[in-house]
Design an enzyme around this catalytic site. Structure first.
Site, PDB file in Angstrom:
ATOM      1  N   SER A  39       3.232   7.503 -10.183  1.00  0.00           N
ATOM      2  CA  SER A  39       3.400   7.602 -11.765  1.00  0.00           C
ATOM      3  C   SER A  39       2.382   8.513 -12.352  1.00  0.00           C
ATOM      4  O   SER A  39       2.659   8.645 -13.693  1.00  0.00           O
ATOM      5  CB  SER A  39       2.976   6.121 -12.183  1.00  0.00           C
ATOM      6  OG  SER A  39       1.482   5.810 -11.940  1.00  0.00           O
ATOM      7  N   HIS A  40       1.393   9.130 -11.857  1.00  0.00           N
ATOM      8  CA  HIS A  40       0.774  10.213 -12.538  1.00  0.00           C
ATOM      9  C   HIS A  40       0.698  11.464 -11.638  1.00  0.00           C
ATOM     10  O   HIS A  40      -0.094  12.624 -11.813  1.00  0.00           O
ATOM     11  CB  HIS A  40      -0.462   9.680 -12.588  1.00  0.00           C
ATOM     12  CG  HIS A  40      -0.739   8.741 -13.669  1.00  0.00           C
ATOM     13  ND1 HIS A  40      -0.189   7.303 -13.762  1.00  0.00           N
ATOM     14  CD2 HIS A  40      -0.832   8.727 -15.175  1.00  0.00           C
ATOM     15  CE1 HIS A  40      -0.349   6.732 -14.749  1.00  0.00           C
ATOM     16  NE2 HIS A  40      -0.612   7.600 -15.601  1.00  0.00           N
ATOM     17  N   ARG A  51       5.115  13.612 -13.889  1.00  0.00           N
ATOM     18  CA  ARG A  51       4.551  13.662 -15.294  1.00  0.00           C
ATOM     19  C   ARG A  51       4.770  15.298 -15.553  1.00  0.00           C
ATOM     20  O   ARG A  51       4.448  15.560 -16.811  1.00  0.00           O
ATOM     21  CB  ARG A  51       2.829  13.407 -15.492  1.00  0.00           C
ATOM     22  CG  ARG A  51       2.454  12.176 -15.432  1.00  0.00           C
ATOM     23  CD  ARG A  51       2.714  11.407 -16.445  1.00  0.00           C
ATOM     24  NE  ARG A  51       2.757   9.968 -16.354  1.00  0.00           N
ATOM     25  CZ  ARG A  51       2.757   9.059 -17.258  1.00  0.00           C
ATOM     26  NH1 ARG A  51       2.986   9.308 -18.518  1.00  0.00           N
ATOM     27  NH2 ARG A  51       2.738   7.717 -17.010  1.00  0.00           N
ATOM     28  N   THR A  65      -2.741   2.065 -23.367  1.00  0.00           N
ATOM     29  CA  THR A  65      -2.885   1.472 -22.094  1.00  0.00           C
ATOM     30  C   THR A  65      -4.254   1.557 -21.469  1.00  0.00           C
ATOM     31  O   THR A  65      -4.508   1.048 -20.586  1.00  0.00           O
ATOM     32  CB  THR A  65      -1.869   2.010 -21.030  1.00  0.00           C
ATOM     33  OG1 THR A  65      -1.731   3.302 -21.172  1.00  0.00           O
ATOM     34  CG2 THR A  65      -0.507   1.516 -21.219  1.00  0.00           C
ATOM     35  N   GLU A 119       3.934   3.056 -14.463  1.00  0.00           N
ATOM     36  CA  GLU A 119       4.643   2.379 -13.277  1.00  0.00           C
ATOM     37  C   GLU A 119       5.710   1.552 -13.965  1.00  0.00           C
ATOM     38  O   GLU A 119       6.790   1.459 -13.022  1.00  0.00           O
ATOM     39  CB  GLU A 119       3.360   1.191 -12.828  1.00  0.00           C
ATOM     40  CG  GLU A 119       2.144   1.977 -12.274  1.00  0.00           C
ATOM     41  CD  GLU A 119       2.437   2.526 -10.917  1.00  0.00           C
ATOM     42  OE1 GLU A 119       3.437   2.274 -10.130  1.00  0.00           O
ATOM     43  OE2 GLU A 119       1.677   3.660 -10.546  1.00  0.00           O
ATOM     44  N   ARG A 173     -10.613  -6.610  -0.017  1.00  0.00           N
ATOM     45  CA  ARG A 173     -10.488  -4.880   0.298  1.00  0.00           C
ATOM     46  C   ARG A 173     -11.246  -4.387  -0.855  1.00  0.00           C
ATOM     47  O   ARG A 173     -11.295  -4.944  -2.002  1.00  0.00           O
ATOM     48  CB  ARG A 173      -9.259  -4.394   0.822  1.00  0.00           C
ATOM     49  CG  ARG A 173      -8.331  -4.329  -0.457  1.00  0.00           C
ATOM     50  CD  ARG A 173      -7.423  -3.000  -0.463  1.00  0.00           C
ATOM     51  NE  ARG A 173      -6.327  -3.045  -1.239  1.00  0.00           N
ATOM     52  CZ  ARG A 173      -6.395  -2.166  -2.474  1.00  0.00           C
ATOM     53  NH1 ARG A 173      -7.410  -1.415  -2.497  1.00  0.00           N
ATOM     54  NH2 ARG A 173      -5.222  -2.299  -3.232  1.00  0.00           N
ATOM     55  N   ARG A 224      -5.879   3.960  -1.786  1.00  0.00           N
ATOM     56  CA  ARG A 224      -5.624   5.353  -2.084  1.00  0.00           C
ATOM     57  C   ARG A 224      -6.218   6.208  -0.745  1.00  0.00           C
ATOM     58  O   ARG A 224      -5.658   7.189  -0.579  1.00  0.00           O
ATOM     59  CB  ARG A 224      -6.506   5.618  -3.354  1.00  0.00           C
ATOM     60  CG  ARG A 224      -5.674   5.610  -4.549  1.00  0.00           C
ATOM     61  CD  ARG A 224      -6.355   6.198  -5.933  1.00  0.00           C
ATOM     62  NE  ARG A 224      -7.917   5.724  -5.864  1.00  0.00           N
ATOM     63  CZ  ARG A 224      -8.893   6.833  -5.718  1.00  0.00           C
ATOM     64  NH1 ARG A 224      -8.753   7.735  -5.070  1.00  0.00           N
ATOM     65  NH2 ARG A 224     -10.299   6.477  -5.789  1.00  0.00           N
TER      66      ARG A 224
HETATM   67  P1  NDP Z   1      -3.706  -0.448 -10.167  1.00  0.00           P
HETATM   68  O1  NDP Z   1      -3.572  -1.751 -10.921  1.00  0.00           O
HETATM   69  O2  NDP Z   1      -2.508  -0.237  -9.292  1.00  0.00           O
HETATM   70  O3  NDP Z   1      -5.104  -0.557  -9.639  1.00  0.00           O
HETATM   71  C1  NDP Z   1      -6.148  -0.611 -10.378  1.00  0.00           C
HETATM   72  C2  NDP Z   1      -7.530  -0.557  -9.590  1.00  0.00           C
HETATM   73  O4  NDP Z   1      -7.596  -1.845  -8.648  1.00  0.00           O
HETATM   74  C3  NDP Z   1      -7.255   0.501  -8.429  1.00  0.00           C
HETATM   75  O5  NDP Z   1      -8.654   1.109  -8.564  1.00  0.00           O
HETATM   76  C4  NDP Z   1      -6.956  -0.093  -6.985  1.00  0.00           C
HETATM   77  O6  NDP Z   1      -7.403   0.559  -5.850  1.00  0.00           O
HETATM   78  C5  NDP Z   1      -7.805  -1.443  -7.284  1.00  0.00           C
HETATM   79  N1  NDP Z   1      -7.108  -2.361  -6.415  1.00  0.00           N
HETATM   80  C6  NDP Z   1      -5.724  -2.832  -6.686  1.00  0.00           C
HETATM   81  N2  NDP Z   1      -5.514  -3.958  -5.777  1.00  0.00           N
HETATM   82  C7  NDP Z   1      -6.616  -4.413  -5.149  1.00  0.00           C
HETATM   83  C8  NDP Z   1      -7.004  -5.345  -4.399  1.00  0.00           C
HETATM   84  N3  NDP Z   1      -6.025  -5.975  -3.685  1.00  0.00           N
HETATM   85  N4  NDP Z   1      -8.307  -5.179  -4.132  1.00  0.00           N
HETATM   86  C9  NDP Z   1      -9.377  -4.609  -4.406  1.00  0.00           C
HETATM   87  N5  NDP Z   1      -8.758  -3.587  -5.500  1.00  0.00           N
HETATM   88  C10 NDP Z   1      -7.703  -3.385  -5.712  1.00  0.00           C
HETATM   89  O7  NDP Z   1      -3.533   0.549 -11.450  1.00  0.00           O
HETATM   90  P2  NDP Z   1      -3.155   0.587 -12.915  1.00  0.00           P
HETATM   91  O8  NDP Z   1      -1.705   0.335 -12.881  1.00  0.00           O
HETATM   92  O9  NDP Z   1      -4.059  -0.145 -13.923  1.00  0.00           O
HETATM   93  O10 NDP Z   1      -3.299   1.999 -13.147  1.00  0.00           O
HETATM   94  C11 NDP Z   1      -2.872   3.138 -12.585  1.00  0.00           C
HETATM   95  C12 NDP Z   1      -2.905   4.440 -12.893  1.00  0.00           C
HETATM   96  O11 NDP Z   1      -2.624   4.763 -14.211  1.00  0.00           O
HETATM   97  C13 NDP Z   1      -4.593   4.856 -13.078  1.00  0.00           C
HETATM   98  O12 NDP Z   1      -4.845   5.936 -11.881  1.00  0.00           O
HETATM   99  C14 NDP Z   1      -4.827   4.914 -14.288  1.00  0.00           C
HETATM  100  O13 NDP Z   1      -5.993   6.084 -14.494  1.00  0.00           O
HETATM  101  C15 NDP Z   1      -3.621   5.548 -14.802  1.00  0.00           C
HETATM  102  N6  NDP Z   1      -3.440   5.500 -16.298  1.00  0.00           N
HETATM  103  C16 NDP Z   1      -3.810   6.827 -17.136  1.00  0.00           C
HETATM  104  C17 NDP Z   1      -3.619   6.805 -18.312  1.00  0.00           C
HETATM  105  C18 NDP Z   1      -4.029   7.804 -19.121  1.00  0.00           C
HETATM  106  O14 NDP Z   1      -3.857   7.331 -20.484  1.00  0.00           O
HETATM  107  N7  NDP Z   1      -3.992   9.013 -18.797  1.00  0.00           N
HETATM  108  C19 NDP Z   1      -3.419   5.240 -19.037  1.00  0.00           C
HETATM  109  C20 NDP Z   1      -3.008   4.097 -18.118  1.00  0.00           C
HETATM  110  C21 NDP Z   1      -3.128   4.226 -16.831  1.00  0.00           C
HETATM  111  P3  NDP Z   1      -6.265   1.243  -4.947  1.00  0.00           P
HETATM  112  O15 NDP Z   1      -5.911   2.508  -5.774  1.00  0.00           O
HETATM  113  O16 NDP Z   1      -7.075   1.652  -3.762  1.00  0.00           O
HETATM  114  O17 NDP Z   1      -5.237   0.452  -4.930  1.00  0.00           O
HETATM  115  O1  PYC Z   2       0.618   5.064 -17.185  1.00  0.00           O
HETATM  116  O2  PYC Z   2      -0.269   4.092 -19.417  1.00  0.00           O
HETATM  117  C1  PYC Z   2       0.149   5.145 -18.511  1.00  0.00           C
HETATM  118  C2  PYC Z   2      -0.107   6.421 -18.991  1.00  0.00           C
HETATM  119  C3  PYC Z   2      -0.451   6.738 -20.402  1.00  0.00           C
HETATM  120  C4  PYC Z   2      -0.812   8.154 -20.426  1.00  0.00           C
HETATM  121  C5  PYC Z   2      -0.918   8.616 -19.282  1.00  0.00           C
HETATM  122  N1  PYC Z   2      -0.357   7.705 -18.219  1.00  0.00           N
END
Ligand code: NDP
Ligand code: PYC
Length: 338
Positions: A49-50, A54, A162, A190, A305, A311
């Site tokens: 997703s990133h 993008r 978000t 996502e 975990r 990752r």
């Molecule tokens: P996720 O919900 O997939 O994961 C969030 C965190 O939880 C990660 O560090 C993940 O580690 C951890 N995690 C997930 N499952 C488990 C588990 N079972 N046990 C322990 N830890 C766990 O991510 P989001 O959907 O919230 O976000 C995805 C991406 O989107 C992020 O990289 C975020 O920075 C990006 N984003 C960017 C935005 C922006 O404005 N630039 C806005 C919103 C989001 P692991 O990766 O190892 O699974």
């Molecule tokens: O996935 O929510 C998101 C997001 C917003 C800006 C970049 N990623």
């Protein structure tokens, strides 16, 4: 080309094609390679997703003139432990490189240091922003907002972005533990991928335009996302708005949307980055072994975990094998790269 068709691509090729496409659209080489590197870092860790997904948004913002692909960030010291990096309307990654360079020595000198990134357009995954600081032995956090996408607890209109935050802690031998999460139940990217690929969402991710719970990604994108954990995630989203926007004098998500031209790329905004030197908080000899003990105990629990483990496994596999991308996405990127 069928929508389901995929191709296997190396991270090196993603970086090269993304860099060339950004240069074609008006970035200078420094900005192009910094932006390409954050997209490639996401694909390398299995965060589609990133990743290259993008690129279209980045290119649209260059073409519309919203983002200056040749912007040069400037850094100034606001106080003993606070710096400001002004991105001057460019993409965030180059400003982030400068912020990290200034922040690391300041955190070692002061124990705790903060970087206020302003006038940047942020569109990437946050762990990549802090990973070099954490690999250098510092603890770090960062926060940024977006545009209204998430209904505050109890409401049904999008108001918060978000609003992701990341936290990283240094481990023995230069390893790291980093979590990186949206304050929405699911990142918007996502949900966009689920809509593209025709997948249903799990319950609890969002509501439709009438405020009714739905698992249809297209309906959530038109309606509102929900914070994770109800009012608790809502409070984190509020905190992120205040830290990344209120504190830095940058547009809140609602204001960012009002000034944005809706070209599909990132809005203008701020990002707060904090770096701590763990050796400067009273346990200079013991902190590393002590926290290793704690993380080992945590990771040994049945069914548990550590965040970042998925990752790390993806990274090891994708470095060997490359990653699978939709053939259409790859073809569009190659075309944009000329
Ligand atoms: P996720 O919900 O997939 O994961 C969030 C965190 O939880 C990660 O560090 C993940 O580690 C951890 N995690 C997930 N499952 C488990 C588990 N079972 N046990 C322990 N830890 C766990 O991510 P989001 O959907 O919230 O976000 C995805 C991406 O989107 C992020 O990289 C975020 O920075 C990006 N984003 C960017 C935005 C922006 O404005 N630039 C806005 C919103 C989001 P692991 O990766 O190892 O699974
Ligand atoms: O996935 O929510 C998101 C997001 C917003 C800006 C970049 N990623």
């Amino acid at each position: 080309m069928k929508a389901s068709e995929t191709v296997q691509v190396s991270i090196g090729d993603i970086t090269r094609v993304a860099t060339a496409a950004l240069v074609q659209a008006g970035c200078d080489s420094g900005n192009a390679s910094a932006v390409a590197r954050v997209m490639a870092a996401a694909d390398r860790d299995g965060c589609a997703s990133h990743g290259l997904f993008r690129l279209g948004g980045y290119l649209a913002s260059l073409k519309s003139g919203k983002v200056d692909g040749k912007a040069r960030p400037s850094t100034k010291r606001l106080g003993p432990s606070v710096i400001q990096v002004d991105g001057h309307g460019g993409f965030a990654p180059l400003a982030m490189v400068d912020a990290r360079e200034a922040l690391a020595p300041l955190a070692r000198e002061q124990g705790l240091a903060a970087a206020a990134l302003v006038n940047v357009h942020h569109f990437s995954a946050l762990w990549a922003d802090i990973e070099p600081l954490v690999e250098a032995g510092l603890a770090a956090m960062c926060f940024t907002a977006y545009m209204p996408a998430v209904a505050p607890a109890g409401g049904r209109e999008p108001f918060f972005g978000t609003n992701p935050m990341a936290f990283g802690w240094p481990r023995a031998d230069g390893a790291t533990i980093i979590f990186d999460q949206a304050s929405a139940a699911m990142a918007r990217g996502e949900i966009m991928i689920a809509a593209r690929d025709g997948h249903e969402l799990p319950p609890g991710v969002g509501v439709d335009g009438e405020g009714r719970p739905t698992t249809d990604p297209a309906a959530v994108l038109k309606g509102a996302q929900l914070p994770f954990g109800g009012y608790k995630g809502s409070a984190i989203a509020l905190m992120v708005e205040l830290l990344a926007c209120g504190l830095l004098g940058q547009p809140f998500s609602v204001e960012a949307a009002e000034e944005d031209n809706r070209d599909g790329g990132p809005p203008r905004g701020g990002m707060l980055v904090l770096a701590f030197d763990p050796a400067r908080f009273g346990d200079s000899d013991g902190w590393l072994a002590h926290s290793e003990f704690f993380l080992a105990r945590l990771g040994a629990l049945e069914g548990v975990r550590l965040p970042g483990d998925r990752r790390a496994k993806n990274r090891a596999r994708i470095d060997r094998e490359g990653t699978r991308l939709p053939a259409k996405l790859w073809a569009e990127a190659v075309r944009a790269a000329g």
